[in-house]
Design an enzyme around this catalytic site. Structure first.
Site, PDB file in Angstrom:
ATOM      1  N   SER A 145      -0.588   1.723   3.176  1.00  0.00           N
ATOM      2  CA  SER A 145       0.604   1.756   4.038  1.00  0.00           C
ATOM      3  C   SER A 145       1.101   3.174   4.275  1.00  0.00           C
ATOM      4  CB  SER A 145       1.724   0.949   3.373  1.00  0.00           C
ATOM      5  OG  SER A 145       1.345  -0.400   3.301  1.00  0.00           O
ATOM      6  N   SER A 331       7.501   3.076  20.284  1.00  0.00           N
ATOM      7  CA  SER A 331       7.186   2.926  18.856  1.00  0.00           C
ATOM      8  C   SER A 331       7.972   1.770  18.241  1.00  0.00           C
ATOM      9  CB  SER A 331       7.534   4.189  18.084  1.00  0.00           C
ATOM     10  OG  SER A 331       6.808   5.259  18.584  1.00  0.00           O
ATOM     11  N   GLU A 381      -3.251  -2.333  10.615  1.00  0.00           N
ATOM     12  CA  GLU A 381      -2.409  -1.555  11.550  1.00  0.00           C
ATOM     13  C   GLU A 381      -0.947  -1.557  11.087  1.00  0.00           C
ATOM     14  OE1 GLU A 381      -5.208  -0.056  13.036  1.00  0.00           O
ATOM     15  OE2 GLU A 381      -3.701   0.249  14.600  1.00  0.00           O
ATOM     16  N   THR A 383       1.393  -3.202   7.561  1.00  0.00           N
ATOM     17  CA  THR A 383       1.791  -4.532   7.080  1.00  0.00           C
ATOM     18  C   THR A 383       3.149  -4.942   7.655  1.00  0.00           C
ATOM     19  OG1 THR A 383       2.958  -3.589   5.196  1.00  0.00           O
ATOM     20  CG2 THR A 383       0.633  -4.145   4.849  1.00  0.00           C
TER      21      THR A 383
HETATM   22  C1  FAD Z   1     -10.016  -7.153   6.752  1.00  0.00           C
HETATM   23  C2  FAD Z   1      -9.374  -5.811   6.794  1.00  0.00           C
HETATM   24  C3  FAD Z   1      -9.670  -4.933   7.810  1.00  0.00           C
HETATM   25  C4  FAD Z   1      -9.109  -3.667   7.830  1.00  0.00           C
HETATM   26  N1  FAD Z   1      -9.459  -2.777   8.817  1.00  0.00           N
HETATM   27  C5  FAD Z   1      -9.034  -1.499   8.726  1.00  0.00           C
HETATM   28  C6  FAD Z   1      -9.523  -0.505   9.641  1.00  0.00           C
HETATM   29  O1  FAD Z   1     -10.308  -0.784  10.550  1.00  0.00           O
HETATM   30  N2  FAD Z   1      -9.158   0.791   9.437  1.00  0.00           N
HETATM   31  C7  FAD Z   1      -8.297   1.143   8.439  1.00  0.00           C
HETATM   32  O2  FAD Z   1      -8.003   2.323   8.320  1.00  0.00           O
HETATM   33  N3  FAD Z   1      -7.788   0.226   7.590  1.00  0.00           N
HETATM   34  C8  FAD Z   1      -8.151  -1.077   7.708  1.00  0.00           C
HETATM   35  N4  FAD Z   1      -7.662  -2.002   6.814  1.00  0.00           N
HETATM   36  C9  FAD Z   1      -6.726  -1.604   5.786  1.00  0.00           C
HETATM   37  C10 FAD Z   1      -5.299  -2.017   6.094  1.00  0.00           C
HETATM   38  O3  FAD Z   1      -4.795  -1.288   7.169  1.00  0.00           O
HETATM   39  C11 FAD Z   1      -4.494  -1.833   4.806  1.00  0.00           C
HETATM   40  O4  FAD Z   1      -4.903  -2.851   3.917  1.00  0.00           O
HETATM   41  C12 FAD Z   1      -3.012  -1.875   5.028  1.00  0.00           C
HETATM   42  O5  FAD Z   1      -2.583  -0.742   5.705  1.00  0.00           O
HETATM   43  C13 FAD Z   1      -2.234  -2.006   3.712  1.00  0.00           C
HETATM   44  O6  FAD Z   1      -2.629  -1.034   2.830  1.00  0.00           O
HETATM   45  P1  FAD Z   1      -3.015  -1.409   1.307  1.00  0.00           P
HETATM   46  O7  FAD Z   1      -3.991  -2.530   1.381  1.00  0.00           O
HETATM   47  O8  FAD Z   1      -3.413  -0.173   0.615  1.00  0.00           O
HETATM   48  O9  FAD Z   1      -1.695  -1.993   0.704  1.00  0.00           O
HETATM   49  P2  FAD Z   1      -0.459  -1.160   0.097  1.00  0.00           P
HETATM   50  O10 FAD Z   1      -0.049  -0.077   1.022  1.00  0.00           O
HETATM   51  O11 FAD Z   1      -0.783  -0.791  -1.296  1.00  0.00           O
HETATM   52  O12 FAD Z   1       0.649  -2.282   0.114  1.00  0.00           O
HETATM   53  C14 FAD Z   1       0.659  -3.382  -0.813  1.00  0.00           C
HETATM   54  C15 FAD Z   1       1.901  -4.219  -0.521  1.00  0.00           C
HETATM   55  O13 FAD Z   1       3.083  -3.401  -0.686  1.00  0.00           O
HETATM   56  C16 FAD Z   1       3.859  -3.401   0.496  1.00  0.00           C
HETATM   57  N5  FAD Z   1       4.469  -2.088   0.698  1.00  0.00           N
HETATM   58  C17 FAD Z   1       3.848  -0.888   0.724  1.00  0.00           C
HETATM   59  N6  FAD Z   1       4.740   0.100   0.952  1.00  0.00           N
HETATM   60  C18 FAD Z   1       5.940  -0.500   1.084  1.00  0.00           C
HETATM   61  C19 FAD Z   1       7.272  -0.011   1.310  1.00  0.00           C
HETATM   62  N7  FAD Z   1       7.533   1.273   1.494  1.00  0.00           N
HETATM   63  N8  FAD Z   1       8.271  -0.927   1.384  1.00  0.00           N
HETATM   64  C20 FAD Z   1       8.032  -2.254   1.206  1.00  0.00           C
HETATM   65  N9  FAD Z   1       6.798  -2.762   0.971  1.00  0.00           N
HETATM   66  C21 FAD Z   1       5.783  -1.894   0.908  1.00  0.00           C
HETATM   67  C22 FAD Z   1       2.882  -3.722   1.614  1.00  0.00           C
HETATM   68  O14 FAD Z   1       3.528  -4.270   2.730  1.00  0.00           O
HETATM   69  C23 FAD Z   1       1.948  -4.714   0.930  1.00  0.00           C
HETATM   70  O15 FAD Z   1       2.529  -5.989   0.955  1.00  0.00           O
HETATM   71  C24 FAD Z   1      -8.186  -3.295   6.814  1.00  0.00           C
HETATM   72  C25 FAD Z   1      -7.852  -4.196   5.796  1.00  0.00           C
HETATM   73  C26 FAD Z   1      -8.446  -5.431   5.763  1.00  0.00           C
HETATM   74  C27 FAD Z   1      -8.077  -6.376   4.643  1.00  0.00           C
END
Ligand code: FAD
Length: 404
Positions: A145, A331, A381, A383
């Site tokens: 994120s 945005s 893109e 969460t």
């Molecule tokens: C099938 C799939 C395809 C994907 N395709 C791509 C792609 O093409 N390119 C790419 O770059 N990425 C891709 N991703 C990655 C995706 O963008 C990330 O999984 C997403 O951005 C969340 O990051 P994370 O998984 O590290 O979760 P984290 O950032 O660790 O978040 C974990 C949880 O904490 C919450 N959270 C985090 N920060 C905060 C905050 N400040 N306040 C409140 N809640 C918060 C989040 O909402 C989430 O619920 C893909 C993921 C999947 C599963």
């Protein structure tokens, strides 16, 4: 002023997208859900058709690559209002995802990296990368994120940037021709130094390490990619190399791609609603738009509430794309659309399974699959929680440092 009807000039095109979804994507939906990582060969012909539409101008914005903000992208201005390629992209993606989200995400030359190129590339880069299928690599083992926490580095050495780092969860990362990689020119400078680079697949030092097994969108490949001493020509840096122009440049991509993901959610949720309505009708549940909800069955009332939720997601998505076509900063609206559509699609697809009981849960129908496919649309893109944070910051006038 925004007109919420589908513009007449897009109607034939939208119908065409619907036909393709009905005749090509739906019939292959279950097959590639079960055969994870098998390449959907049927898409080659479809992608060639989309290329043809783009080249002829009849289908400008047929897919993810159509999100450029130029006068040409917004041709046909009527009464000062443009309906351009951002709007046609979301409309066609809604139809295609009514067919199948995973297959849409596997469409050659229509990757999220293509949207990034369309959003920030110079005209010369746009020509050079024309016809390249590009995935988008932002996420890393230590950064999801918070994309400002990127650790992949890009070091200028002569006429090349040298990339080092690891990217995970790259959609179409195994099948694409190139990856748009976010990397930092200088970690000590924080987000301002993050730039995006187009790395062609055969570049030495770039290795696709593995593919993920997933809950949904199983037709789409999701890769881990390692960059080790990977040399990229300096002219592959997208947009400006100027650190002062910083993060805003790469973030601009999201203003264009979030409405696309919202459109995927809208399409998938509509598919669930339509099938659920058929199944409810077969079971004798009538939905009456002329009678108050409290006089109808609980199933009908639930259905009507879901439709209202869907409509809100649909309208927000159109608004975000329409603003992009009309050169308005979007945005806030892009994040609102993504948050609303992602959550609505999760709720709707799962509640459709609930309403239809064992029929919805079994593999006889696609309802169970759509509930699995839709989950990712509220994650990638940005969460749900992140979109809400962005909306709050924008509405309250807070910076990312002030509201975390
Ligand atoms: C099938 C799939 C395809 C994907 N395709 C791509 C792609 O093409 N390119 C790419 O770059 N990425 C891709 N991703 C990655 C995706 O963008 C990330 O999984 C997403 O951005 C969340 O990051 P994370 O998984 O590290 O979760 P984290 O950032 O660790 O978040 C974990 C949880 O904490 C919450 N959270 C985090 N920060 C905060 C905050 N400040 N306040 C409140 N809640 C918060 C989040 O909402 C989430 O619920 C893909 C993921 C999947 C599963």
């Amino acid at each position: 002023m925004i007109n919420l009807e589908t513009p007449r000039k897009f109607r034939a095109f939208v119908n065409q997208a619907h036909q393709v979804a009905a005749e090509m994507l739906r019939p292959n939906s279950r097959r590639y859900d079960l055969a994870e990582h098998e390449y959907p060969v049927e898409l080659d012909m479809l992608a060639a058709m989309v290329d043809g539409l783009g080249a002829s101008g009849t289908g400008s914005g047929a897919g993810a690559s159509g999100v450029r903000r130029t006068a040409a992208a917004s041709d046909g201005i009527v009464d000062g209002v443009a309906n351009g390629s951002n709007l046609s992209s979301v409309l066609s993606i809604m139809e295609m995802c009514w067919g199948d989200v995973g297959l849409l995400l596997s469409m050659p030359r229509q990757g999220l990296g293509n949207s990034a190129i369309a959003s920030v590339a110079s005209d010369e880069q746009l020509r050079r990368f024309d016809g390249v299928w590009a995935a988008m690599a932002i996420t890393e083992p230590g950064c999801g994120s918070d994309s400002a926490g990127i650790r992949t580095t890009a070091r200028l050495d002569g006429d090349d940037y040298v990339l080092d780092g690891e990217k995970i969860f790259v959609t179409a990362g195994g099948r694409c021709d190139a990856v748009v990689v976010w990397a930092t020119l200088d970690k000590s400078l924080g987000r301002a130094a993050i730039k995006s680079f187009v790395v062609m697949k055969d570049t030495p030092g770039m290795t696709v390490e593995r593919l993920e097994h997933k809950l949904g969108i199983r037709a789409s490949d999701t890769a881990t990619i390692r960059f080790e001493n990977c040399r990229v020509p300096r002219e592959n840096l997208l947009g400006s190399a100027d650190i002062d122009k910083g993060f805003a440049g790469v973030m601009q991509t999201f203003d264009n791609t979030r409405p696309l993901v919202a459109a995927m959610a809208v399409g998938c949720a509509r598919a669930s609603l339509e099938l659920t309505r058929e199944l409810l009708s077969d079971a004798g549940v009538q939905i009456d738009y002329d009678r108050p909800v409290h006089l109808q069955s609980a199933a009908a009332a639930t259905y009507l509430a879901m439709e209202a939720d869907w409509e809100a997601a649909y309208l927000l998505t159109l608004q975000a794309a329409w603003m992009a076509d009309n050169g308005q900063p979007n945005s806030l609206q892009a994040s609102m659309a993504k948050a609303k559509a992602g959550r609505a699609a999760n709720d709707i697809t799962l509640r459709c399974v609930e309403l239809t009981g064992s029929l919805g849960y079994s593999e006889h129908h696609l309802l169970e699959k759509w509930s699995r496919d839709s989950k990712i649309l509220d994650i990638f893109e940005g969460t749900q929680q992140l979109q809400q944070l962005i909306v709050a910051r924008r509405l309250l006038g807070k910076t990312s440092a002030e509201l975390k």
